[in-house]
Design a protein around this motif. Structure first.
Motif, PDB file in Angstrom:
ATOM      1  N   THR A  58       0.833  -1.198   0.000  1.00  0.00           N
ATOM      2  CA  THR A  58       0.000   0.000   0.000  1.00  0.00           C
ATOM      3  C   THR A  58       0.868   1.248   0.000  1.00  0.00           C
ATOM      4  O   THR A  58       0.579   2.232  -0.698  1.00  0.00           O
ATOM      5  N   GLN A  99      -7.479   0.374  -0.072  1.00  0.00           N
ATOM      6  CA  GLN A  99      -7.625  -0.898   0.619  1.00  0.00           C
ATOM      7  C   GLN A  99      -8.810  -0.860   1.589  1.00  0.00           C
ATOM      8  O   GLN A  99      -9.644  -1.744   1.583  1.00  0.00           O
ATOM      9  N   ASP A 190      -6.239  -1.606  -4.827  1.00  0.00           N
ATOM     10  CA  ASP A 190      -5.648  -2.107  -3.588  1.00  0.00           C
ATOM     11  C   ASP A 190      -6.616  -3.091  -2.932  1.00  0.00           C
ATOM     12  O   ASP A 190      -7.620  -2.682  -2.362  1.00  0.00           O
ATOM     13  N   ASP A 293      -6.377  -2.931   8.620  1.00  0.00           N
ATOM     14  CA  ASP A 293      -6.034  -1.625   8.068  1.00  0.00           C
ATOM     15  C   ASP A 293      -7.095  -0.589   8.334  1.00  0.00           C
ATOM     16  O   ASP A 293      -6.809   0.565   8.568  1.00  0.00           O
TER      17      ASP A 293
END
Ligand code: ATP
Ligand code: MG
Lengths: 297, 320, 564
Positions: A58, A99, A190, A293
C-alpha cells in the motif's frame, strides 16, 4: 488455473512500457517501508502485487500516486516524470482505489463517480454561477459519463443510493467506477476483493478483464493467490519493502522463496494460511488484513 | 545595549506568560487534535480564583505567605473549570466532525466570559453577598503581594520588575515539574503513548479518558499560575483578559510546533521576545506598542508559510 | 419537547375516548378565547372584551382549529388527509405547545397585571380546554401512513399552498414586529414554534419540501414577492424597517459565511473583518467630509472595489493557512479579526497613515443616491410612504438575492460537489484529483468578496463606520446564526439570522444575558442538534455518522436533489 485466466494471459499485453517506477524508497523515521523498488507496467497489462502483511504494498501505491512523497526514486507515466502530487498524477492518467474503502459516504453513487470527473472538467466559479453554456455542457457530460461508468461496473440501478448504504461488494465496485471516471490509462486496485465471497470475487476478476479490454493497464494488490494467479499477466512479490521475485504467475507461484517469505513472516495461523494460499489454495486471508487496516487509518 | 537587554527581559517575562498558557493548548491538541479555544478563559478564571481566595480568606492582607494559598485557589478554580468543560462540552463530541468541537469551544469561551462578567459579584449566586466581591464588569484591582510587586530592581541601566522575576521563575519551576511529570511518571508516559496513538494505547490498557482529563487539568494548572502572574504584573484583571492572551498563547504553541511541549515553551519565549523587540526596534509609524499584536500575528503567518510544523515540530506524513 | 409515554395498555383501553375528549378540549379552548381573558385591558394587547378576541386569543383559536383538523383527519370527514399525515404525532406536539401557550398566558397576565386574580373565567376555560386537549392527545394511537413523496395534488393547488404559506409568513412577520410587549412576543413565538413543530411531526413540512421542489420557481418568486411587499405592511413606519434592514445585512453576511462554513466546511472566525473591510472601503470612498480617499467613483464601482479589497485580504490570510491544516484556519481568522480591528484603530495619523481616523471612525457618510433617487428621502408607493430604511431594505434585498443565487448555484455545481467531497474525505478527494487547496481558497475568497459588498452598503446604512462595530463577538454571532439555522441551507440561515437579530431587539429585558445564553446555545446545539433547525440532509448525515436509519430515510431526499 481456470480456463478463462489461461486464455486471458495469452498475449493481450504489449511490451510498450506505460508506468516506470525506478528505485522507489519510502522511509518513515527509522522504518524503511519501501526499499528501492522498481516496477514496469506495460500497456494493456494486468500486474499483480503480492506480499505478506506490512510488506509495503500500500505504501508503494501511495508513493506512485503522490499521496506520499517518496524519499527516493522516480515515477514515469507514458514517458513523463510524475511529480509526487496526487492531482498531477490523476491528470497524467493514473487512478486508484483504497484498501479500506474511502468513498464519499454521504454522496450518492452517481455523485461519487461525478466527483471522479472533477479533474477532466474545468467549469469555474463564474460559469457555474451564471450557468454559462460551458457549465451546462460539462454538467450534462459528467452526468452521462458517470451513469455509463456505473452501468459498466454493474451498478446501473444503484445510481441513487448513498454510498454508505450500499453493500460492501458494491462499494468496492463503486470505488473502481470512481477511479475510472478520471479517464486513467492505468488503474491501481488495492485489495479489490478483500472481504468478498467467492461469487463476488469471480465478478471482480471479470470486471478487471473488462477494464483491461477497454485498453487500460491494471495493477492489483491481493492476498488471494488464486485470484492473483488467475488474473495477472505478471506478478511482483514484495517482502519487507523489497522486491523478492518478479515474473509470470507460474514462475512466482513455484518460486520457493515466495513460499518461504510467507512462512517466514507468519506469526499466527492466519499468515500460515496465506503461505498455503501461495501454493495454490484459496484463502480469504485478505479479510483479516482489511479489517486491520481499516482500524489503523 | 541596555535597551536591548531591557527589551529582552520584558520579552522573556511576557513570553513566560504565553508559554505557561501555551502548554495547555499543546497538551490537549497533542492528545485530542482539538484546539481548545476556551483555554484562555481557564487562564482568566485562574486569575479570578486567586483574587477570590485573597478577598475571601485574607481580606486585603498582602503578605508573601498568602501567595501560595492564592495560587492554590487559582489552580482549584482553573482545574475545576477545565475538567467540567472536558466532561460536559467536549467529551460527548469525541466522534463528531471536527467543526463541532471547535464551535463548542467558541460557545464555552463566550459562556465563561459572560458567567464571570455577570455573576462574579453574586458568588454564591444568591442575592446574599457575604464575601462582598466586586463587580466584574470592569477591571478589578489585583492584590499586590508586597515582596513580589515591590519597587523594581535596577541593574545598571536595566529595570527589572519583581513580577517579571516571578513570572520567569514560575515558568522555570513549572517547566521542570512538567518535564518530570511527562517523562518520569507513569501517568506522563501514558500521556505520551496516547498522543502517539490513542487506539493502540487503549489496547495496551491505558485509560484514555483519564489521560484526557489529566491533560486538561495539567494545562489548567499552568494557566492558573499564569493567571496569578498576569494579575501581579498588571495590577488588575478583567473578564476579557483570556481572549488576547489565549490567542497569543495559541500562536506560541503553533510557532513552537503544536503538540510539542518543549515547543510551546520555546514558542512562547520567541513570541514574547519578538513582540518586545518589535516594539523597540521597528522604526517609524508602524513601531511601538500599538502595533505589537499585529507583529505577533505576522510572525504566526510567516511560521505557517515557511515552517508549518513549527520550530520543534517534526514533519509528519499523515497516513493515507 | 419529550413527554414520557403513557403505558400502552392504558392507551388501548381508553383510546376510543381520545376523539370526543379532544374535540371537547378544542371546543373549550375556542369558547374560552371568545370570552374575556383578563380584567386588565392594558396587558398583552386588549384581551378583556368578550366576543371580540384580541391577538393572542385569535392565536389560541388558530391552535384549536389546527387541533380540530388533526382530530377530524384521524376520524371523520378528513380521513383522506389522515392516510398521509401522522395525525397522532402532530396532535401530540400541537397539544403540548398549546398547553405551554395557555400556561404562559396565565403566567403573563398574573405577572403583568399583578396577581392571579386578574385572569377572567374565559382564560380559565381556555386553559382547561388546553389541558383536556393535552390529555386527549396522549391517548391517540399512531397510525400507519403512506409515503408523502407520493402525495401529489393538482399543480394549481400546490401553488396555492405555497402562496398561502408565503402570505402567512408575511403577515406573521409584520405582526411579530408590531408586538411591542415582550410577553406577547414570546407567546407569539411559542405559537409559531408550536405550529411548526406540529406540522413537522405530522410530516406536513416534509410534504411541503416535496411540493416546493416541484415548484421551485413559484417558491422563489413568491418569497421575493413577499419580501418586497413587506415594507408596504408597515404603513409608513420606519422603526421596524430599521430592524428589518439590519436583519438583512446580518443575514446577507451570514449567508456569505455559510458558503465558507456550510459548504466548504471551513471555520472562519474573523468573518466580520471582511464585512468591516468592505464598510471602510465604502466609507473612505464616500462623499463624507471625513472620507480619507479623494477618489469618488460611482457606488457600483465602490461595491466592487469593496468586494475585491475584502477578497484580497481573504487571499492573503487564506493562502498560507489553508495549505496547512483546517484547524489553523479557525485560529488564524480569529487573530485576523482582532488584527483588523486593531489596525483600523491604529491608522489615525499618529501610528501609520490617517486612513480610518482611529477610534473615531469615519462619520457622516451620506445616503446613497442613484440618479435622482436619494435613499435618505421618503418615497410613496401605492399610497404608502417608504422612508430611508425601506430604501436600504430594498437594496439589501437585491444583494441578498444575489448572494443566495451564488450560494445555490455553487452548491449545485461541480465546485459544490468538490466541497462535499473535501468535507467527506479530504485525502480521497485529493487522490481523485480534486483541487483541495484551490476549492478551499475559492470558498474563502468568495465569502470575503460577498461580505465586502455587504459592508459597503452597511457603511451608508449605518452612517458611520468605527472599529468597535467589528469585534469578534459579531463574527461569533454570524457563526451562531448558521449553527442555529442550519449549516449549508438557505432557509436555515434566514431563520437563524432572524431569530438572533430579532430576539434581542424585542426582548430587551434579557439584553444583559444575551451573550451568556448565546454561548450556551452554541454548546447545546453542537451537542443535541449540530445540523441546525433547518438541516441540510447531507450535513445531518455527516453529523450522525452512526445513524443507519437516518441514512436510509435521507437517501431519497438527497437523490432528489441530485436529479434536479
Ligand atoms: N504514514 C506512515 N507512517 C509510519 N509508518 C507507516 C506509514 N504508512 C505505512 N507505514 C508502515 O509501513 C509498513 C508497510 O505498510 P503497508 O500498509 O504499505 O503494508 P501492506 O503491504 O499494504 O500490508 P497489508 O497487506 O496489510 O495491506 C508498515 O509497517 C506500516 O506500519
Ligand atoms: Mg495494504
Amino acid at each position: 488455473m481456470t480456463a478463462t485466466a489461461a486464455a486471458s494471459t495469452a498475449g493481450s499485453s504489449t511490451n510498450v512500457p506505460l508506468l516506470q517506477a525506478d528505485g522507489v524508497t519510502m522511509r518513515f523515521g527509522g522504518l524503511t517501508a519501501v526499499n528501492n523498488v522498481s516496477m514496469t507496467v506495460n500497456e494493456g497489462e494486468i500486474l499483480g502485487l503480492i506480499g505478506p502483511n506490512g510488506a509495503g504494498k500500500t505504501t508503494f501505491f501511495n508513493c506512485l500516486t503522490g499521496l506520499y512523497k517518496p524519499t527516493e526514486g522516480q515515477v514515469r507515466l507514458a514517458g513523463v516524470d510524475l511529480p509526487p502530487k496526487p492531482r498531477a498524477v490523476v491528470r497524467a492518467g493514473m487512478a486508484r482505489t483504497f484498501q479500506n474503502i474511502r468513498l464519499f459516504a454521504n454522496m450518492t453513487a452517481l455523485e461519487n463517480v461525478m466527483v471522479g470527473r472533477y479533474c477532466r472538467t474545468s467549469s469555474g466559479a463564474l460559469t457555474s454561477i451564471l450557468h454559462g453554456p460551458k457549465f451546462r455542457r460539462e454538467e450534462k457530460e459528467t452526468r452521462t459519463r458517470a451513469q455509463e461508468l456505473l452501468d459498466f461496473v454493474g451498478l446501473g440501478d444503484s445510481t441513487e443510493h448513498l454510498a454508505r448504504n450500499m453493500p460492501y461488494g458494491n462499494q468496492r465496485r463503486l470505488e473502481i467506477a470512481r477511479a475510472l471516471a478520471t479517464d486513467p490509462k492505468l488503474v491501481l486496485l488495492d485489495e479489490p476483493t478483500a472481504g468478498m465471497n467467492p461469487l463476488e470475487t469471480r465478478q471482480a476478476s471479470d470486471l478487471i478483464f473488462k477494464i483491461r479490454d477497454t485498453g487500460l493497464a491494471v495493477v492489483v494488490i491481493e492476498h488471494d493467490m488464486r485470484f492473483i494467479f488467475g488474473v495477472c499477466d505478471r506478478v511482483l512479490c514484495l517482502v519487507r519493502g523489497e522486491t523478492l521475485v518478479e515474473g509470470t504467475p507460474e514462475e512466482v507461484q513455484s518460486d520457493p522463496r515466495v513460499i518461504e517469505a510467507y512462512i517466514g513472516t507468519a506469526t499466527d495461523e492466519d499468515d500460515a494460511d496465506k503461505a498455503e494460499a501461495g501454493a495454490g489454495h484459496n484463502s480469504d486471508a485478505g479479510k483479516g488484513s482489511a479489517a486491520n487496516d481499516a482500524e489503523d487509518s | 545595549m541596555d535597551t536591548f537587554i531591557q527589551q529582552l527581559i520584558n520579552g522573556l517575562s511576557l513570553g513566560s506568560l504565553y508559554a505557561l498558557i501555551a502548554v495547555g493548548y499543546t497538551v490537549v491538541y497533542g492528545i485530542l487534535q482539538l484546539i481548545n479555544f476556551a483555554h484562555g478563559e481557564v487562564f482568566m478564571i485562574g486569575a479570578f480564583g486567586a483574587l477570590t481566595t485573597s478577598l475571601v480568606l485574607f481580606n486585603g492582607n498582602t503578605a508573601l505567605w498568602t501567595l501560595p494559598v492564592m495560587i492554590i485557589g487559582a489552580v482549584v478554580a482553573s482545574v475545576t473549570t477545565a475538567v467540567l468543560m472536558e466532561r460536559f462540552a467536549y467529551r460527548p463530541l469525541r466522534n463528531a466532525p471536527r467543526l463541532a468541537p471547535l464551535i463548542t469551544a467558541i460557545g464555552v469561551s463566550v459562556f465563561l466570559q459572560e458567567l464571570v462578567r455577570l455573576n462574579y459579584n453574586k458568588v454564591p449566586f444568591t442575592s446574599w453577598n457575604p464575601f462582598n466581591l466586586p463587580d466584574a464588569k470592569s477591571r478589578i484591582p489585583f492584590p499586590q503581594i508586597d515582596v513580589v510587586t515591590g519597587p523594581a530592581i535596577q541593574v545598571g541601566g536595566v529595570t527589572i520588575q519583581r513580577a517579571a522575576i516571578f513570572t520567569i521563575g514560575a515558568l522555570v519551576i513549572c517547566s521542570a515539574l512538567l518535564w518530570y511529570f511527562i517523562n518520569r511518571t507513569k501517568m506522563g508516559r501514558g500521556m505520551q503513548a496516547v498522543s502517539q496513538d490513542a487506539d493502540t494505547a487503549r489496547l495496551m490498557g491505558i485509560n484514555v479518558d483519564r489521560i484526557i482529563v489529566v491533560a486538561f487539568a495539567l494545562g489548567a494548572v499552568l494557566a492558573a499560575v499564569a493567571g496569578v502572574a498576569q494579575g501581579l504584573q498588571n495590577n488588575n484583571i478583567d473578564f476579557r483578559m483570556g481572549f488576547l492572551a489565549g490567542l497569543k498563547a495559541f500562536t506560541a504553541a503553533v510557532i513552537g510546533g503544536i503538540g510539542n511541549v518543549e515547543g510551546a515553551v520555546l514558542g512562547g519565549l520567541v513570541l514574547g521576545v519578538t513582540e518586545a523587540m518589535a516594539t523597540q526596534y521597528i522604526p517609524g509609524q508602524f513601531g511601538g506598542g500599538p502595533w505589537k499584536d499585529v507583529w505577533a500575528f505576522v510572525l504566526l503567518i510567516l511560521v505557517l508559510v515557511f515552517r508549518p510544523q513549527g520550530l520543534l515540530g517534526a514533519k509528519e506524513v499523515d497516513r493515507a | 419537547m419529550r413527554i414520557p409515554n403513557i403505558p400502552l395498555s392504558f392507551v388501548t383501553r381508553h383510546g376510543s375516548k381520545a376523539w370526543p375528549l379532544g374535540l371537547t378540549g378544542a371546543g373549550m379552548l375556542i369558547i374560552g378565547s371568545l370570552l374575556s381573558w383578563s380584567y386588565d385591558a392594558q396587558v398583552l394587547g386588549n384581551l378583556s372584551i368578550s366576543f371580540n378576541p384580541g391577538g393572542l386569543q385569535r392565536l389560541a383559536i388558530a391552535l384549536a382549529l389546527f387541533a380540530v383538523v388533526f382530530l377530524l383527519a384521524s376520524k371523520g370527514p378528513l380521513v383522506r388527509l389522515g392516510q398521509w399525515a401522522d395525525t397522532a404525532l402532530g396532535l401530540r406536539a400541537l397539544a403540548t405547545w398549546t398547553l405551554l401557550f395557555m400556561t404562559l398566558v396565565v403566567v403573563a397576565i398574573t405577572v403583568e397585571a399583578g396577581g392571579l386574580i386578574n385572569v377572567q373565567p374565559g382564560g380559565w376555560v381556555s386553559f382547561l380546554g388546553a389541558m383536556v386537549l393535552f390529555a386527549a392527545s396522549r391517548l391517540v394511537m399512531p397510525t400507519e401512513t403512506r409515503d408523502l413523496a407520493e402525495a401529489v395534488l393538482p399543480g394549481w393547488v400546490e401553488i396555492l399552498v405555497i402562496v398561502v404559506i408565503m402570505a402567512g409568513l408575511l403577515f406573521g412577520a409584520a405582526y411579530a414586529l408590531s408586538l411591542d410587549d415582550a410577553w406577547a412576543f414570546v407567546l407569539f413565538l411559542v405559537f409559531v414554534t408550536g405550529m411548526a413543530v406540529a406540522a413537522t411531526r405530522a410530516g406536513l413540512l416534509s410534504w411541503l419540501g416535496h411540493v416546493t421542489a416541484r415548484h421551485k420557481r413559484v417558491l422563489i418568486l413568491a418569497s421575493f414577492a413577499v419580501a418586497f411587499t413587506f415594507p408596504l405592511t408597515q404603513g409608513g413606519s420606519d422603526a421596524n424597517m430599521s430592524i428589518a434592514s439590519q436583519v438583512l445585512v446580518f443575514a446577507a453576511a451570514a449567508m456569505g459565511l455559510n458558503i465558507v462554513v456550510g459548504l466548504a466546511g471551513l471555520l472562519d472566525l474573523g468573518y466580520i473583518a471582511f464585512l468591516g473591510a468592505g464598510a471602510y472601503v465604502g466609507a473612505a470612498l464616500s462623499t463624507s467630509g471625513f472620507a480619507t480617499i479623494g477618489w469618488k467613483p460611482p457606488f457600483i464601482v465602490v461595491v466592487l472595489v469593496a468586494g475585491c479589497f475584502s477578497a484580497t485580504l481573504g487571499l492573503i490570510i487564506g493562502s498560507p493557512t489553508l495549505r496547512v491544516n483546517g484547524d489553523y484556519l479557525a485560529i488564524v481568522t480569529l487573530g485576523f479579526g482582532e488584527i483588523f480591528r486593531l489596525t483600523m484603530f491604529n491608522l489615525d495619523g499618529n501610528n501609520g497613515p490617517d486612513l480610518t481616523h482611529g477610534p473615531n471612525g469615519i462619520p457622516a457618510i451620506p445616503d446613497l443616491s442613484f440618479g435622482s433617487f436619494n435613499f435618505g428621502d421618503t418615497h410613496v408607493l401605492l399610497g404608502i410612504p417608504l422612508a430611508r430604511f425601506s430604501n436600504y431594505y430594498f437594496l439589501l434585498l437585491l444583494l441578498m438575492a444575489f448572494i443566495i443565487m451564488v450560494f445555490h448555484r455553487l452548491n449545485t455545481s461541480r465546485i459544490g460537489r468538490g466541497w462535499v467531497a473535501i468535507r467527506e474525505d479530504e485525502k480521497a478527494a485529493e487522490a481523485m484529483g480534486v483541487n483541495i487547496f484551490g476549492l478551499k481558497i475559492l470558498a474563502f475568497v468568495i465569502g470575503a468578496f460577498l461580505a465586502g459588498m455587504a459592508g459597503a452598503i452597511k457603511a451608508h446604512q449605518d452612517v458611520s463606520v468605527t472599529p468597535d462595530q467589528y469585534i469578534f463577538l459579531e463574527s461569533a454571532f454570524l457563526l451562531a446564526a448558521i449553527v442555529l439555522g442550519g449549516m449549508g441551507t438557505i432557509v436555515g440561515v434566514l431563520v437563524g439570522a432572524v431569530i438572533l437579530k430579532l430576539l434581542p431587539e424585542k426582548l430587551r429585558f434579557f439584553a444583559d444575558y444575551r451573550l451568556l445564553l448565546f454561548g450556551l446555545l452554541l454548546v447545546l446545539m453542537m451537542r443535541f442538534r449540530p445540523e441546525g433547525l433547518v438541516a441540510s440532509r447531507r450535513r445531518q448525515l455527516e453529523f450522525h455518522e452512526e445513524d443507519e436509519e437516518l441514512a436510509i430515510r435521507a437517501e431519497g431526499d438527497i437523490a432528489e436533489k441530485v436529479q434536479a
